[in-house]
Design an enzyme around this catalytic site. Structure first.
Site, PDB file in Angstrom:
ATOM      1  N   ASN A 147     -19.794  65.620  60.851  1.00 37.00           N
ATOM      2  CA  ASN A 147     -18.614  64.792  61.077  1.00 37.00           C
ATOM      3  C   ASN A 147     -17.434  65.243  60.218  1.00 37.00           C
ATOM      4  OD1 ASN A 147     -18.293  62.787  63.121  1.00 37.00           O
ATOM      5  ND2 ASN A 147     -20.133  61.783  62.361  1.00 37.00           N
ATOM      6  N   ASP A 209     -17.925  58.486  58.989  1.00 40.70           N
ATOM      7  CA  ASP A 209     -17.698  59.280  60.199  1.00 40.70           C
ATOM      8  C   ASP A 209     -16.608  60.311  59.911  1.00 40.70           C
ATOM      9  OD1 ASP A 209     -17.295  60.210  62.841  1.00 40.70           O
ATOM     10  OD2 ASP A 209     -17.820  58.272  63.696  1.00 40.70           O
TER      11      ASP A 209
END
Length: 298
Positions: A147, A209
């Protein structure tokens, strides 16, 4: 630590998996993708003009190129999209069950591109470094969900997230020797070393994330299933939390005139009853000050 609100809706959208907001300095627009919808979106906050380009396969990230067009992190590799609509592969490497995820352009104009398995199996993903001539080097080969990627304002540190670890890790750039964990050591382009955790997200707060780094060197992290964006100082201290009206914010980036507005992509995928703004592009006006992002040199 402060808690702030004040979000606005930049683009009301129903993206399945909105991701990868990137400010295109040359065009003065935001680029973002819907990974599972196979779409690349652009948004001009001054005129309100939007465009949507459909890709032939899932697209993990889209970044501007120095000569115009886009570099795309696609399911089967990294490709170059020209301003006239032409397309060619820079690196074609299809692997059954694997797709592209987040990517970022380094201060030297190279691309760092992540992959993951659709089933998110541990060790099924990678982080690779690509240059404009198509040279590719796998830097990390034991990743689950590759990510967020970003650099300190002076380019000496690189931040990275493999989401299931719950960590935001930091590397030294271009110095030292590898630590045996798959990173390339030594001097030279695309070399990182001395991996260590900057922060670990506590249980119940979601999973880290996407990320961005501001002009103060602070790291902003979107929390999947955490319904918030957090800002951490360079020493890992939490100093700001922005609650959001969606459970799955995915990534954030500064944009707009002066790079003072924080844009946040969101996702609806996997939610039984997504809140109305899940999948939309949100913005926090005047959230801070970003750093101008390089375009890919290819």
């Amino acid at each position: 630590m402060t808690t702030a609100t004040g979000y606005e809706i930049a683009v009301r959208e129903h993206a399945a998996l909105g991701e990868g907001p990137t400010w295109d300095t040359a065009a003065q627009r935001l680029i973002w993708v819907d990974i599972l919808g196979s779409r690349v979106h652009t948004y001009d906050p001054v005129s309100g003009r939007r465009t949507v380009m459909v890709t032939e396969q899932h697209v993990g990230a889209a970044k501007p190129r120095a000569g115009g067009g886009l570099v795309l992190n696609l399911r089967d590799g990294v490709g170059l999209h020209d301003t006239d609509g032409g397309f060619r592969w820079l690196h074609h490497d299809p692997v059954p069950g694997r797709r592209a995820n987040d990517a970022a352009v380094a201060p030297d104009g190279s691309l760092w591109a992540g992959t993951m398995r659709y089933d998110e199996a541990p060790g099924g993903g990678t982080l690779s470094h690509l240059t404009a001539d198509g040279t590719v080097r796998t830097v990390l080969d034991d990743v689950a969900v590759s990510n967020g990627i970003g650099w300190s304002p002076d380019g000496r540190l690189m931040y990275y997230i493999d989401s299931p670890t719950r960590r935001v890790d930091v590397f030294d750039v271009g110095v030292g020797e590898g630590d045996g964990g798959g990173e390339g050591g030594g001097e030279g382009e695309g070399q990182i070393s001395r991996r260590r955790p900057l922060v670990t997200i506590e249980d119940g707060a979601g999973f880290p994330d996407g990320l961005t780094v501001d002009a103060d060197g602070c790291v902003w992290v979107a929390l999947w299933d955490g319904g918030a964006v957090r800002r951490y100082t360079p020493d890992g201290t939490l100093d700001r939390v922005i609650p959001l009206p969606v459970p799955r914010p995915t990534a954030c980036a500064f944009g707009g005139p002066g790079l003072t507005d924080l844009y946040i992509t969101t996702a609806a995928t996997g939610l039984t009853a997504p809140p109305p703004l899940s999948g939309s592009l949100l913005v926090i006006p005047g959230a801070g000050k970003g750093v101008e992002q390089r375009a890919f040199a290819g």
